[in-house]
Design a protein around this motif. Structure first.
Motif, mmCIF file in Angstrom:
data_model
loop_
_atom_site.group_PDB
_atom_site.id
_atom_site.type_symbol
_atom_site.label_atom_id
_atom_site.label_comp_id
_atom_site.label_asym_id
_atom_site.label_seq_id
_atom_site.Cartn_x
_atom_site.Cartn_y
_atom_site.Cartn_z
ATOM 1 N N LEU A 105 -11.774 1.627 1.981
ATOM 2 C CA LEU A 105 -11.479 1.005 3.275
ATOM 3 C C LEU A 105 -10.583 1.901 4.121
ATOM 4 O O LEU A 105 -10.766 2.009 5.334
ATOM 5 N N ASN A 106 -9.612 2.540 3.486
ATOM 6 C CA ASN A 106 -8.742 3.450 4.217
ATOM 7 C C ASN A 106 -9.550 4.624 4.769
ATOM 8 O O ASN A 106 -9.365 5.036 5.913
ATOM 9 N N PRO A 154 -1.876 3.238 5.756
ATOM 10 C CA PRO A 154 -2.380 2.562 6.948
ATOM 11 C C PRO A 154 -2.237 3.374 8.226
ATOM 12 O O PRO A 154 -3.039 3.250 9.131
ATOM 13 N N TYR A 159 -11.497 3.371 7.729
ATOM 14 C CA TYR A 159 -10.643 3.226 8.911
ATOM 15 C C TYR A 159 -10.340 4.585 9.534
ATOM 16 O O TYR A 159 -10.295 4.728 10.748
ATOM 17 N N PHE A 206 -9.453 -0.081 -1.850
ATOM 18 C CA PHE A 206 -8.425 0.282 -0.870
ATOM 19 C C PHE A 206 -8.668 1.690 -0.333
ATOM 20 O O PHE A 206 -8.587 1.923 0.872
ATOM 21 N N THR A 232 -4.524 -6.475 6.722
ATOM 22 C CA THR A 232 -5.565 -6.906 5.786
ATOM 23 C C THR A 232 -5.536 -6.085 4.505
ATOM 24 O O THR A 232 -5.746 -6.627 3.417
ATOM 25 N N LEU A 233 -5.250 -4.796 4.605
ATOM 26 C CA LEU A 233 -5.134 -3.990 3.392
ATOM 27 C C LEU A 233 -3.974 -4.474 2.526
ATOM 28 O O LEU A 233 -4.094 -4.604 1.308
ATOM 29 N N SER A 234 -2.847 -4.761 3.143
ATOM 30 C CA SER A 234 -1.677 -5.208 2.388
ATOM 31 C C SER A 234 -1.887 -6.594 1.782
ATOM 32 O O SER A 234 -1.516 -6.836 0.628
ATOM 33 N N ARG A 282 -4.721 -7.991 0.978
ATOM 34 C CA ARG A 282 -5.700 -7.891 -0.108
ATOM 35 C C ARG A 282 -5.019 -7.443 -1.396
ATOM 36 O O ARG A 282 -5.259 -7.996 -2.469
ATOM 37 N N ARG A 312 -5.661 -4.175 10.770
ATOM 38 C CA ARG A 312 -6.128 -3.256 9.722
ATOM 39 C C ARG A 312 -5.074 -3.032 8.634
ATOM 40 O O ARG A 312 -5.365 -3.214 7.457
ATOM 41 N N PRO A 359 0.829 -1.201 0.000
ATOM 42 C CA PRO A 359 0.000 0.000 0.000
ATOM 43 C C PRO A 359 0.865 1.253 0.000
ATOM 44 O O PRO A 359 2.049 1.187 0.318
#
Length: 172
Positions: free
Chosen positions: A159-160, A44, A163, A156, A93-95, A97, A90, A39
């Motif tokens: 979701l960011n 994050p 968060y 992404f 999971t982003l990374s 994905r 958190r 990312p």
């Protein structure tokens, strides 16, 4: 505008700053040495940093360690789960994905491209026309991966933003 959405609305201009490098980096990942499966650097941690600035470091850590809505008898269970979820899961999971999606797309491209090479080099003449079909599928998969790259960058960024919004909400 609802109260819960106001803090996230301030970060709306940051969503393209996260999404555009992801969407542009995916197609260039096929060039050796330019792979982009991580990312953007600040994504994050941006929600945590802004929550720390907004609420103060002490209140921010207290919100993570002692969730406001949790009953006292659940705190021994909730505190480690909140810390792990907020500081580890958190960003992880982003990374994951992004990595899994990129790996799957590249793997499909390699299967079709190398499959076409193997079929073309085969001694059976019936396989040679199938190599053209395999290469056509590789080209189609490359265009599909461009579409998936844009969609993945959008997911992404959303979701960011989510968060960040949950970090800044007064309820958390």
């Amino acid at each position: 505008m609802p109260r819960a959405i106001r803090p996230a609305a301030a970060f709306a201009p940051a969503a393209p700053r996260v999404a555009v490098p992801l969407a542009a980096g995916r197609p260039t990942g096929r060039v050796p040495g330019i792979a982009n499966t991580r990312p953007p650097a600040g994504a994050p941690g941006s929600g945590r940093a802004e929550a720390g600035r907004r609420h103060g470091l002490r209140a921010f850590v207290k919100r993570i360690v002692r969730p406001p809505a949790a009953p006292a008898w659940l705190l021994p269970l909730m505190t480690p789960l909140e810390v792990i979820e907020y500081l580890v899961l958190r960003p992880f999971t982003l990374s994951v994905r992004l990595f899994a999606d990129t790996f799957a797309g590249h793997f499909i491209l390699m299967v079709f491209a190398l499959g076409g090479c193997v079929l073309y080099g085969s001694s059976t003449l019936l396989y040679r026309p199938l190599s053209l079909l395999s290469w056509a599928m590789a080209i189609a998969a490359a265009f599909l991966e461009l579409l998936v790259a844009v969609l993945q960058a959008y997911v992404f960024a959303m979701l960011n933003s989510f968060y960040i919004q949950t970090s800044l909400s007064d309820e958390h």
